[in-house]
Design a protein around this motif. Structure first.
Motif, PDB file in Angstrom:
ATOM      1  N   PHE A 174       2.870  12.262  -9.883  1.00 29.39           N
ATOM      2  CA  PHE A 174       2.071  13.477 -10.032  1.00 29.39           C
ATOM      3  C   PHE A 174       2.760  14.692  -9.405  1.00 29.39           C
ATOM      4  CE2 PHE A 174      -1.132  10.416 -11.153  1.00 29.39           C
ATOM      5  CZ  PHE A 174      -1.913  11.102 -12.072  1.00 29.39           C
ATOM      6  N   THR A 175       3.622  14.458  -8.427  1.00 33.43           N
ATOM      7  CA  THR A 175       4.404  15.569  -7.879  1.00 33.43           C
ATOM      8  C   THR A 175       5.380  16.097  -8.924  1.00 33.43           C
ATOM      9  OG1 THR A 175       4.245  14.731  -5.610  1.00 33.43           O
ATOM     10  CG2 THR A 175       6.042  16.266  -6.091  1.00 33.43           C
ATOM     11  N   ALA A 195       0.833  -1.209   0.000  1.00 39.41           N
ATOM     12  CA  ALA A 195       0.000   0.000   0.000  1.00 39.41           C
ATOM     13  C   ALA A 195       0.865   1.255   0.000  1.00 39.41           C
ATOM     14  CB  ALA A 195      -0.928  -0.008   1.208  1.00 39.41           C
ATOM     15  N   SER A 196       1.941   1.246   0.780  1.00 41.36           N
ATOM     16  CA  SER A 196       2.821   2.420   0.870  1.00 41.36           C
ATOM     17  C   SER A 196       3.570   2.662  -0.431  1.00 41.36           C
ATOM     18  CB  SER A 196       3.822   2.241   2.020  1.00 41.36           C
ATOM     19  OG  SER A 196       3.157   2.119   3.259  1.00 41.36           O
ATOM     20  N   VAL A 197       4.105   1.588  -1.003  1.00 38.63           N
ATOM     21  CA  VAL A 197       4.881   1.719  -2.241  1.00 38.63           C
ATOM     22  C   VAL A 197       4.011   2.262  -3.372  1.00 38.63           C
ATOM     23  CG1 VAL A 197       6.059   0.434  -4.068  1.00 38.63           C
ATOM     24  CG2 VAL A 197       6.613  -0.012  -1.672  1.00 38.63           C
ATOM     25  N   VAL A 198       2.806   1.712  -3.518  1.00 38.31           N
ATOM     26  CA  VAL A 198       1.897   2.175  -4.579  1.00 38.31           C
ATOM     27  C   VAL A 198       1.548   3.648  -4.376  1.00 38.31           C
ATOM     28  CG1 VAL A 198      -0.415   1.937  -5.566  1.00 38.31           C
ATOM     29  CG2 VAL A 198       0.932  -0.104  -5.029  1.00 38.31           C
ATOM     30  N   THR A 199       1.232   4.018  -3.131  1.00 36.06           N
ATOM     31  CA  THR A 199       0.891   5.414  -2.819  1.00 36.06           C
ATOM     32  C   THR A 199       2.058   6.349  -3.118  1.00 36.06           C
ATOM     33  OG1 THR A 199      -0.649   4.733  -1.079  1.00 36.06           O
ATOM     34  CG2 THR A 199       0.161   7.000  -1.012  1.00 36.06           C
ATOM     35  N   ILE A 200       3.256   5.943  -2.720  1.00 37.94           N
ATOM     36  CA  ILE A 200       4.445   6.776  -2.941  1.00 37.94           C
ATOM     37  C   ILE A 200       4.739   6.932  -4.432  1.00 37.94           C
ATOM     38  CG2 ILE A 200       6.964   6.860  -2.664  1.00 37.94           C
ATOM     39  CD1 ILE A 200       6.541   5.570   0.106  1.00 37.94           C
ATOM     40  N   GLY A 244      -3.593  13.747  -8.832  1.00 46.86           N
ATOM     41  CA  GLY A 244      -2.758  12.729  -8.209  1.00 46.86           C
ATOM     42  C   GLY A 244      -3.419  12.139  -6.980  1.00 46.86           C
ATOM     43  N   ILE A 245      -4.029  13.003  -6.163  1.00 49.06           N
ATOM     44  CA  ILE A 245      -4.730  12.530  -4.969  1.00 49.06           C
ATOM     45  C   ILE A 245      -5.908  11.634  -5.353  1.00 49.06           C
ATOM     46  CG2 ILE A 245      -6.127  13.256  -2.994  1.00 49.06           C
ATOM     47  CD1 ILE A 245      -4.408  15.803  -2.890  1.00 49.06           C
ATOM     48  N   LEU A 246      -6.662  12.079  -6.364  1.00 52.51           N
ATOM     49  CA  LEU A 246      -7.810  11.289  -6.826  1.00 52.51           C
ATOM     50  C   LEU A 246      -7.366   9.959  -7.409  1.00 52.51           C
ATOM     51  CD1 LEU A 246      -9.981  14.086  -8.508  1.00 52.51           C
ATOM     52  CD2 LEU A 246     -10.353  12.971  -6.301  1.00 52.51           C
ATOM     53  N   SER A 267      -6.288   2.803  -4.807  1.00 52.13           N
ATOM     54  CA  SER A 267      -6.417   2.153  -3.508  1.00 52.13           C
ATOM     55  C   SER A 267      -7.774   1.474  -3.357  1.00 52.13           C
ATOM     56  CB  SER A 267      -6.216   3.179  -2.383  1.00 52.13           C
ATOM     57  OG  SER A 267      -4.912   3.717  -2.419  1.00 52.13           O
ATOM     58  N   MET A 268      -8.822   2.164  -3.806  1.00 54.56           N
ATOM     59  CA  MET A 268     -10.173   1.657  -3.618  1.00 54.56           C
ATOM     60  C   MET A 268     -10.527   0.535  -4.586  1.00 54.56           C
ATOM     61  SD  MET A 268     -13.769   3.793  -3.625  1.00 54.56           S
ATOM     62  CE  MET A 268     -13.269   4.764  -2.204  1.00 54.56           C
ATOM     63  N   PHE A 269     -10.097   0.654  -5.833  1.00 50.90           N
ATOM     64  CA  PHE A 269     -10.541  -0.287  -6.859  1.00 50.90           C
ATOM     65  C   PHE A 269      -9.525  -1.380  -7.196  1.00 50.90           C
ATOM     66  CE2 PHE A 269     -13.289   3.331  -7.538  1.00 50.90           C
ATOM     67  CZ  PHE A 269     -14.519   2.745  -7.796  1.00 50.90           C
TER      68      PHE A 269
END
Length: 252
Positions: free
Chosen positions: A190-191, A179-184, A220-222, A228-230
């Motif tokens: 996007f950053t 979860a962390s790696v995907v989020t980062i 990027g947030i969306l 994460s959700m899907f």
């Protein structure tokens, strides 16, 4: 054996990406409450397949059929989770009540002791919850079997408390890491796009790219929420409960 469980569960969770999307839709609609029970009902079917299967047994993912039965199974799972969760909460509240009636020093010590005991009991109850759900599934969905403490303890004893704890710690580490790696990664992409747009925008007369930079960050947030959700959330849920179900079969 534990690594084999992880390997099987990784492959199993990725068998049908359409299933992940459907679970994501249920998650999106969870504010309606009913989809919550459908999610837990489907996860119960994952456990049911696992406790009646074998590692690397090529089991298919459960189908989204018999919605009423899936809903009922979900209600049963949620009740089991709540009942076991109540135990550490009650212990914590008892210690909190005692601590509040004492002076500051002794009360603080009692409160710290209560927190420690509540955490230990909570970990044990979490393990009992998961094994209780597996035990219910193995016994053809008999709801009472989820609370057969003696039988569930015997299952854990036969598997080995060490194996159970190591497996759960591994699941936590794997889940948090993925979860962390995907989020980062998504955040970095996007950053970079956002800063690139800001630099490019400042170099242009109109500055339209700079105005769009904020939109890139929001996008990027969306995107992170969407993935994460899907994808990641449903994938990790199936992975975790498949692993738990296969762990249960180690005592059979």
């Amino acid at each position: 054996m534990i690594l084999d469980i992880y390997k099987d569960s990784f492959e199993y969770a990725a068998k049908d990406w359409k299933t992940l999307i459907v679970l994501g839709v249920f998650c999106l609609l969870s504010f309606l409450l009913i989809p919550i029970f459908l999610i837990t009902g489907y996860i119960y079917r994952v456990v049911d397949n696992a406790v009646h299967g074998v590692i690397n047994g090529r089991d298919p993912l459960p189908e989204f059929n018999d919605i009423v039965d899936m809903f009922i199974d979900g209600v049963k799972v949620v009740i089991v989770q709540i009942v076991y969760l109540i135990v550490p909460i009650i212990i914590f509240l008892i210690f909190a009540a005692i601590a509040s009636s004492l002076n500051n020093a002794i009360g603080a010590v009692i409160m710290m002791l209560g927190c420690l005991i509540s955490i230990i009991v909570g970990i044990i109850c979490c393990l009992m919850t998961q094994m209780g759900i597996c035990h219910m599934a193995y016994n053809d969905g008999a709801f009472s079997k989820a609370f057969e403490i003696r039988e569930i303890k015997e299952v854990i004893d036969e598997i080995g408390w060490f194996n159970c704890i190591i497996t759960y710690l591994g699941l936590i580490i794997i889940t948090v890491s993925i979860a962390s790696v995907v989020t980062i990664i998504i955040g970095l992409i996007f950053t970079i796009l956002g800063f690139s747009g800001a630099i490019l925008g400042s170099a242009t007369a109109g500055g339209m790219m700079a105005a769009a930079t904020g939109g890139i960050f929001i996008l990027g947030i969306l995107m992170n929420i969407f993935v994460s959700m899907f994808i990641v959330g449903p994938y990790l849920s199936i992975f975790n409960y498949r692993s738990i179900g296969l762990l249960y079969t180690m005592q059979i």
